[in-house]
Design an enzyme around this catalytic site. Structure first.
Site, PDB file in Angstrom:
ATOM      1  CG  HIS A   1      54.697  60.653  -8.775  1.00 21.32           C
ATOM      2  ND1 HIS A   1      53.920  60.197  -9.479  1.00 21.32           N
ATOM      3  CD2 HIS A   1      54.275  61.024  -7.591  1.00 21.32           C
ATOM      4  CE1 HIS A   1      52.576  60.319  -8.958  1.00 21.32           C
ATOM      5  NE2 HIS A   1      52.688  60.809  -7.817  1.00 21.32           N
ATOM      6  CD  GLU A   2      55.763  62.898  -4.481  1.00 23.85           C
ATOM      7  OE1 GLU A   2      55.335  64.065  -4.493  1.00 23.85           O
ATOM      8  OE2 GLU A   2      55.361  61.874  -4.500  1.00 23.85           O
TER       9      GLU A   2
END
Length: 273
Positions: free
Chosen positions: A133-134
Site C-alpha cells: 500500500h505504501e
C-alpha cells in the site's frame, strides 16, 4: 481575470502525467525533479529526530519485505513497457520505535513503519500488505497529486476573492469555500488515492509471493482496534474499514491471477510473529 483563468487551465493541462498503474491522467503541478530531493531531505531529518530501530529481527523484516515489494513493482513495470520508470526513486525502509499504529511513504520511495503497527499486522504477510500500500502511494505519485490539488484549491480561493467585490459576500465565500472544497474535493480525492493504493498494493504483494487474502484480514484487525471510533467516511481522508475490506476481498482473486503471469503459483505461509 478571464486571462488568468485561461492561463491556469492551460498550465493545468500541460501539467498532467499518466499513472502507469491506472492509465489515468493525473495532476502534476510540481515535477518529481523538484519534489523528490525535498522529500529525501525531510525524510533524513525525520530519522535524526526519531528512534530508528536497526539490526533487529523485525527491522530486518521491514527491509526484506520492502525490497521484495520494490522488485515486484519493477517487474510489473518492465513487463508493461515502463522500463526506467523507477530510475529516480531511492527506496529506503526504516522501522521507528513508536507506539503509533501507522506507516507512511514519502515521494520517491522513503518509507517508515512505526513499531505500533506490527502488533496489528501480526505476521509478515500483513506487513507486505501495508508495504504494498505504501509503495503504491509512491509509484502512483499520490504525494505529488495531493500537493497539486492543494494548489488548485488555493487558486480557486484566490479567484473568488478577486471576483467578489462585496466584503460580506467575500467573507461568506471564504467560509463556505474552505469547507465545501475540502469535503467535496480534497477528501474524496484522498479517499480515491487510498483505494488506488489498496488495489495496487495487493497486486504487488501477490507478485512478491505474499497471499493477498491477508490484506482484508489485516483491515478486519484494524477495525477491531479502532472500536468504531473512525469518523464518517465522507469526512475522512480514508475509506471506511468496511469499504476497504469489501474492496480488498474483491481484488484478491484478481491479484492472484496477475501474480500467475509472473510465475507465482503459491505463496509464503502466514505465520504470526
Amino acid at each position: 481575470m478571464k486571462k488568468i483563468i485561461a492561463l491556469s487551465v492551460f498550465v493545468f493541462m500541460l501539467s498532467c502525467a499518466t499513472n502507469p498503474f491506472t492509465g489515468k491522467k493525473t495532476l502534476a503541478l510540481i515535477p518529481n525533479s523538484q519534489l523528490f530531493p525535498t522529500a529525501f531531505a525531510q525524510y533524513d531529518q525525520f530519522l535524526t529526530e526519531n528512534k530508528v530501530e536497526t539490526g533487529t529481527t523485525r527491522a530486518n523484516m521491514i527491509k526484506r519485505v520492502g525490497e521484495r515489494i520494490a522488485v515486484a513493482a519493477e517487474r510489473w513495470l518492465d513487463a508493461n513497457g515502463k522500463q526506467g520508470y523507477l530510475k529516480d526513486y531511492k527506496w529506503e525502509y526504516n522501522l521507528v520505535n513508536d507506539p503509533t499504529i501507522n506507516a507512511w511513504c514519502m515521494p520517491g520511495g522513503k518509507i517508515v513503519f512505526y513499531t505500533g503497527i506490527l502488533d496489528v499486522a501480526e505476521n509478515e504477510t500483513a506487513v507486505a500488505a501495508i508495504m504494498g500500500h505504501e509503495v503504491a502511494h509512491a509509484l502512483a505519485n499520490h504525494g505529488q497529486q495531493r500537493m497539486s490539488a492543494g494548489m488548485v484549491q488555493q487558486v480557486g480561493a484566490l479567484g473568488g476573492n478577486i471576483l467578489i467585490k462585496d466584503d460580506k459576500s467575500r467573507q461568506a465565500f471564504n467560509q463556505y469555500y474552505g469547507v465545501g472544497s475540502t469535503v467535496l474535493g480534497i477528501l474524496p480525492f484522498s479517499r480515491k488515492h487510498e483505494n488506488e493504493s489498496d488495489k495496487i498494493g495487493v497486486y504487488l504483494m501477490a507478485i512478491a509471493g505474499y497471499n493477498p487474502d491477508e490484506a482484508a484480514e489485516l483491515w478486519k484487525r484494524m477495525g477491531a482496534k479502532s472500536n468504531g471510533q473512525a469518523p464518517p467516511e465522507f469526512l475522512s481522508t480514508h475509506p471506511a474499514n468496511e469499504t476497504r475490506i469489501k474492496n480488498l476481498q474483491a481484488e484478491s482473486a484478481l491479484a492472484k491471477a496477475e501474480a500467475r503471469k509472473f510465475g507465482v503459483t503459491s505463496f509464503r505461509p502466514i505465520k504470526n510473529f
